[in-house]
Design a protein around this motif. Structure first.
Motif, PDB file in Angstrom:
ATOM      1  N   GLU A 236       7.342  11.504   5.514  1.00  0.00           N
ATOM      2  CA  GLU A 236       7.975  11.804   4.217  1.00  0.00           C
ATOM      3  C   GLU A 236       6.978  11.794   3.064  1.00  0.00           C
ATOM      4  O   GLU A 236       7.373  11.960   1.910  1.00  0.00           O
ATOM      5  CB  GLU A 236       9.099  10.802   3.948  1.00  0.00           C
ATOM      6  CG  GLU A 236      10.244  10.954   4.939  1.00  0.00           C
ATOM      7  CD  GLU A 236      11.338   9.922   4.741  1.00  0.00           C
ATOM      8  OE1 GLU A 236      11.184   9.024   3.889  1.00  0.00           O
ATOM      9  OE2 GLU A 236      12.340  10.011   5.464  1.00  0.00           O
ATOM     10  N   HIS A 237       5.714  11.513   3.369  1.00  0.00           N
ATOM     11  CA  HIS A 237       4.684  11.446   2.314  1.00  0.00           C
ATOM     12  C   HIS A 237       3.424  12.172   2.791  1.00  0.00           C
ATOM     13  O   HIS A 237       2.332  11.609   2.828  1.00  0.00           O
ATOM     14  CB  HIS A 237       4.366   9.988   1.961  1.00  0.00           C
ATOM     15  CG  HIS A 237       5.537   9.251   1.393  1.00  0.00           C
ATOM     16  ND1 HIS A 237       6.430   8.564   2.173  1.00  0.00           N
ATOM     17  CD2 HIS A 237       5.997   9.139   0.115  1.00  0.00           C
ATOM     18  CE1 HIS A 237       7.377   8.037   1.404  1.00  0.00           C
ATOM     19  NE2 HIS A 237       7.136   8.369   0.164  1.00  0.00           N
ATOM     20  N   GLN A 238       3.618  13.448   3.137  1.00  0.00           N
ATOM     21  CA  GLN A 238       2.510  14.186   3.741  1.00  0.00           C
ATOM     22  C   GLN A 238       1.438  14.570   2.732  1.00  0.00           C
ATOM     23  O   GLN A 238       0.354  15.027   3.122  1.00  0.00           O
ATOM     24  CB  GLN A 238       3.054  15.424   4.466  1.00  0.00           C
ATOM     25  CG  GLN A 238       4.012  15.009   5.589  1.00  0.00           C
ATOM     26  CD  GLN A 238       4.404  16.155   6.508  1.00  0.00           C
ATOM     27  OE1 GLN A 238       3.796  17.225   6.480  1.00  0.00           O
ATOM     28  NE2 GLN A 238       5.406  15.920   7.337  1.00  0.00           N
ATOM     29  N   ASP A 239       1.758  14.391   1.429  1.00  0.00           N
ATOM     30  CA  ASP A 239       0.739  14.653   0.411  1.00  0.00           C
ATOM     31  C   ASP A 239      -0.288  13.531   0.324  1.00  0.00           C
ATOM     32  O   ASP A 239      -1.297  13.662  -0.367  1.00  0.00           O
ATOM     33  CB  ASP A 239       1.407  14.857  -0.963  1.00  0.00           C
ATOM     34  CG  ASP A 239       2.378  13.737  -1.325  1.00  0.00           C
ATOM     35  OD1 ASP A 239       2.843  13.009  -0.410  1.00  0.00           O
ATOM     36  OD2 ASP A 239       2.662  13.572  -2.525  1.00  0.00           O
TER      37      ASP A 239
ATOM     38  N   ALA B 125       4.034   6.047  10.827  1.00  0.00           N
ATOM     39  CA  ALA B 125       4.253   7.488  11.037  1.00  0.00           C
ATOM     40  C   ALA B 125       5.589   7.939  10.442  1.00  0.00           C
ATOM     41  O   ALA B 125       5.702   9.046   9.911  1.00  0.00           O
ATOM     42  CB  ALA B 125       4.183   7.819  12.529  1.00  0.00           C
ATOM     43  N   THR B 126       6.590   7.073  10.549  1.00  0.00           N
ATOM     44  CA  THR B 126       7.906   7.396   9.979  1.00  0.00           C
ATOM     45  C   THR B 126       7.799   7.579   8.474  1.00  0.00           C
ATOM     46  O   THR B 126       8.337   8.537   7.895  1.00  0.00           O
ATOM     47  CB  THR B 126       8.901   6.253  10.299  1.00  0.00           C
ATOM     48  OG1 THR B 126       8.922   6.061  11.710  1.00  0.00           O
ATOM     49  CG2 THR B 126      10.299   6.567   9.783  1.00  0.00           C
TER      50      THR B 126
ATOM     51  N   ARG C 166       1.597   3.635  16.253  1.00  0.00           N
ATOM     52  CA  ARG C 166       2.602   2.564  16.315  1.00  0.00           C
ATOM     53  C   ARG C 166       4.018   3.131  16.208  1.00  0.00           C
ATOM     54  O   ARG C 166       4.281   4.007  15.387  1.00  0.00           O
ATOM     55  CB  ARG C 166       2.390   1.562  15.169  1.00  0.00           C
ATOM     56  CG  ARG C 166       1.347   0.522  15.509  1.00  0.00           C
ATOM     57  CD  ARG C 166       1.246  -0.560  14.434  1.00  0.00           C
ATOM     58  NE  ARG C 166      -0.144  -1.001  14.372  1.00  0.00           N
ATOM     59  CZ  ARG C 166      -0.961  -0.807  13.343  1.00  0.00           C
ATOM     60  NH1 ARG C 166      -0.521  -0.218  12.246  1.00  0.00           N
ATOM     61  NH2 ARG C 166      -2.215  -1.214  13.408  1.00  0.00           N
ATOM     62  N   THR C 167       4.908   2.596  17.031  1.00  0.00           N
ATOM     63  CA  THR C 167       6.297   3.082  17.015  1.00  0.00           C
ATOM     64  C   THR C 167       7.286   1.971  16.655  1.00  0.00           C
ATOM     65  O   THR C 167       8.479   2.227  16.525  1.00  0.00           O
ATOM     66  CB  THR C 167       6.688   3.642  18.394  1.00  0.00           C
ATOM     67  OG1 THR C 167       6.467   2.624  19.391  1.00  0.00           O
ATOM     68  CG2 THR C 167       5.847   4.862  18.746  1.00  0.00           C
ATOM     69  N   GLU C 168       6.796   0.743  16.501  1.00  0.00           N
ATOM     70  CA  GLU C 168       7.669  -0.390  16.177  1.00  0.00           C
ATOM     71  C   GLU C 168       7.516  -0.778  14.706  1.00  0.00           C
ATOM     72  O   GLU C 168       6.439  -0.584  14.124  1.00  0.00           O
ATOM     73  CB  GLU C 168       7.289  -1.608  17.039  1.00  0.00           C
ATOM     74  CG  GLU C 168       7.422  -1.380  18.538  1.00  0.00           C
ATOM     75  CD  GLU C 168       8.871  -1.194  18.954  1.00  0.00           C
ATOM     76  OE1 GLU C 168       9.721  -1.952  18.438  1.00  0.00           O
ATOM     77  OE2 GLU C 168       9.147  -0.286  19.752  1.00  0.00           O
TER      78      GLU C 168
ATOM     79  N   GLY D 293       0.815  -1.212   0.000  1.00  0.00           N
ATOM     80  CA  GLY D 293       0.000   0.000   0.000  1.00  0.00           C
ATOM     81  C   GLY D 293       0.846   1.258   0.000  1.00  0.00           C
ATOM     82  O   GLY D 293       0.605   2.196  -0.772  1.00  0.00           O
ATOM     83  N   ARG D 294       1.857   1.268   0.844  1.00  0.00           N
ATOM     84  CA  ARG D 294       2.724   2.454   0.925  1.00  0.00           C
ATOM     85  C   ARG D 294       3.461   2.705  -0.397  1.00  0.00           C
ATOM     86  O   ARG D 294       3.561   3.848  -0.862  1.00  0.00           O
ATOM     87  CB  ARG D 294       3.783   2.260   2.024  1.00  0.00           C
ATOM     88  CG  ARG D 294       3.211   2.244   3.418  1.00  0.00           C
ATOM     89  CD  ARG D 294       4.363   2.037   4.408  1.00  0.00           C
ATOM     90  NE  ARG D 294       3.841   1.616   5.706  1.00  0.00           N
ATOM     91  CZ  ARG D 294       4.611   1.396   6.768  1.00  0.00           C
ATOM     92  NH1 ARG D 294       5.930   1.542   6.671  1.00  0.00           N
ATOM     93  NH2 ARG D 294       4.085   1.016   7.917  1.00  0.00           N
ATOM     94  N   THR D 295       4.004   1.606  -0.964  1.00  0.00           N
ATOM     95  CA  THR D 295       4.812   1.754  -2.185  1.00  0.00           C
ATOM     96  C   THR D 295       3.955   2.241  -3.337  1.00  0.00           C
ATOM     97  O   THR D 295       4.355   3.143  -4.089  1.00  0.00           O
ATOM     98  CB  THR D 295       5.474   0.396  -2.526  1.00  0.00           C
ATOM     99  OG1 THR D 295       6.206  -0.051  -1.393  1.00  0.00           O
ATOM    100  CG2 THR D 295       6.398   0.515  -3.714  1.00  0.00           C
ATOM    101  N   MET D 296       2.750   1.667  -3.468  1.00  0.00           N
ATOM    102  CA  MET D 296       1.858   2.100  -4.545  1.00  0.00           C
ATOM    103  C   MET D 296       1.372   3.525  -4.304  1.00  0.00           C
ATOM    104  O   MET D 296       1.311   4.335  -5.233  1.00  0.00           O
ATOM    105  CB  MET D 296       0.677   1.139  -4.658  1.00  0.00           C
ATOM    106  CG  MET D 296       1.036  -0.206  -5.258  1.00  0.00           C
ATOM    107  SD  MET D 296       1.675  -0.100  -6.963  1.00  0.00           S
ATOM    108  CE  MET D 296       0.193   0.434  -7.832  1.00  0.00           C
TER     109      MET D 296
END
Lengths: 226, 226
Positions: free
Chosen positions: B56-59, B51-52, B39-41, B12-15
């Motif tokens: 870097e992908h706030q759009d 969140a990390t 989540r922090t792990e 999902g993130r990559t796409m």
């Protein structure tokens, strides 16, 4: 080398002819040679009667399953998947013992028509079933992922720039098969691992049959680009 | 175009990131945005916390499943196969109705460890299960046969000289997906046929996982040479 081919269908004929052309001593085995020779009609796949083919390949001896197995230093299972275990049983464990058996078969079930299903898959494979039934035989699953003509003469498609897989428990047997495959013109032989990896190559068949329909030809193959 | 991505794992993130980079308006959906953000792990696959990545992908807007589905003109199912039907149910049939749903999921069952089995195969597929559960949605199975990074940026491997499949019942939907795939850099989109052909592409996964082990990398893909 002496090679025994089990099965007189299109895969068996195509492999036998190519191996004889390369100078090997090839026997091709069938359950009942007299009955195979006597047929005058094309088979269910539209292949000409065996005798018609054999007239042009008289350097290949027609034999019983057990004679062909006995003849071969390497034996090739080119029977349909639904008949493979019976054919190999007829070939005789004693004639196969210690030998390399290249298993080209696929467990295709055409009982519901086209496309076929797999009669075994996911948690088992026909390659594993054969290895379990013949524990003294060095089974190498290979060539089952392409049309017979490409198994035998891969360079007719894209100069051979596509892939073939080997699966088996015996590293020496896979090395022997790899050498034989390269002599046929295969340039990218990928060792998937032990015989359980035959699940993966057999499970390529469902997309293979759909691709044949979509592309309108069986003359295509998988290449693993990396 | 407005695109809703269902699932915040690596696929999902990559796409989502790639589609946003191409100028699309992307929402990425999760069951519980507050929990996903908290989540922090790293997740079970070793991906950094959401969140990390999101910093870097706030759009890309983080949304609930149903908000992401509502947002998208095209919706992408990027959830793990075992959770796909539940996630799409949460997304809501009313939010998906009439839309193109690109189903990237695979029915992988890791309950027995590695390699995974398929939880459905041979006579059915996850793609078909989704189509049956959401008859008003235009499901197109695609992209499920390669690593996420190659789905999104195929040209990073051999300049994109490898294949991707589409399966679905709606020709217009497959044409839309093909256009989107080509915008990502895919050069060889093969239409396998109706959604039942998703069986074939999902059944590529068993050899895919074995190839990943044999080759020591997930950066490879199938090319259909013809």
């Amino acid at each position: 080398m002496k090679i025994g081919v089990i099965g007189t269908g299109s895969v068996g004929r195509t492999m036998a002819a190519r191996l004889a052309e390369l100078g090997h001593s090839v026997n091709i085995g069938t359950r009942d040679p007299a009955a195979t020779t006597a047929r005058t009609e094309p088979d269910g796949m539209g292949n000409p009667p065996f005798a018609t083919w054999h007239a042009e390949h008289q350097d290949i001896a027609l034999a019983t399953f057990d004679q062909a197995a006995q003849h071969g230093e390497i034996v090739i299972n080119a029977t349909g998947g639904s008949g493979s275990l019976a054919a190999l049983t007829a070939a005789g464990a004693e004639n196969l013992q210690g030998k390399v058996l290249i298993d080209i078969s696929n467990p295709l079930d055409f009982s519901q028509g086209f496309p076929p299903f797999l009669s075994v898959d996911n948690t088992d494979s026909l390659g594993e079933q054969i290895q379990r039934a013949f524990p003294e035989v060095r089974v190498v699953k290979s060539l089952n992922t392409m049309a017979a003509t490409l198994m035998a003469e891969p360079k007719q498609l894209a100069g051979g720039d596509h892939s073939v897989f080997v699966s088996g428990n015996d590293a020496d047997a896979k090395a022997s098969v790899t050498t034989l495959l390269e002599s046929l013109g295969h340039t990218d032989v990928i060792d998937l691992g032990d015989i359980t990896t035959a699940r993966g190559s057999e499970m390529l068949l469902p997309i293979w049959v759909r691709l044949m329909t979509a592309l309108g030809t069986p003359i295509f193959n998988f290449k693993i680009v990396r």
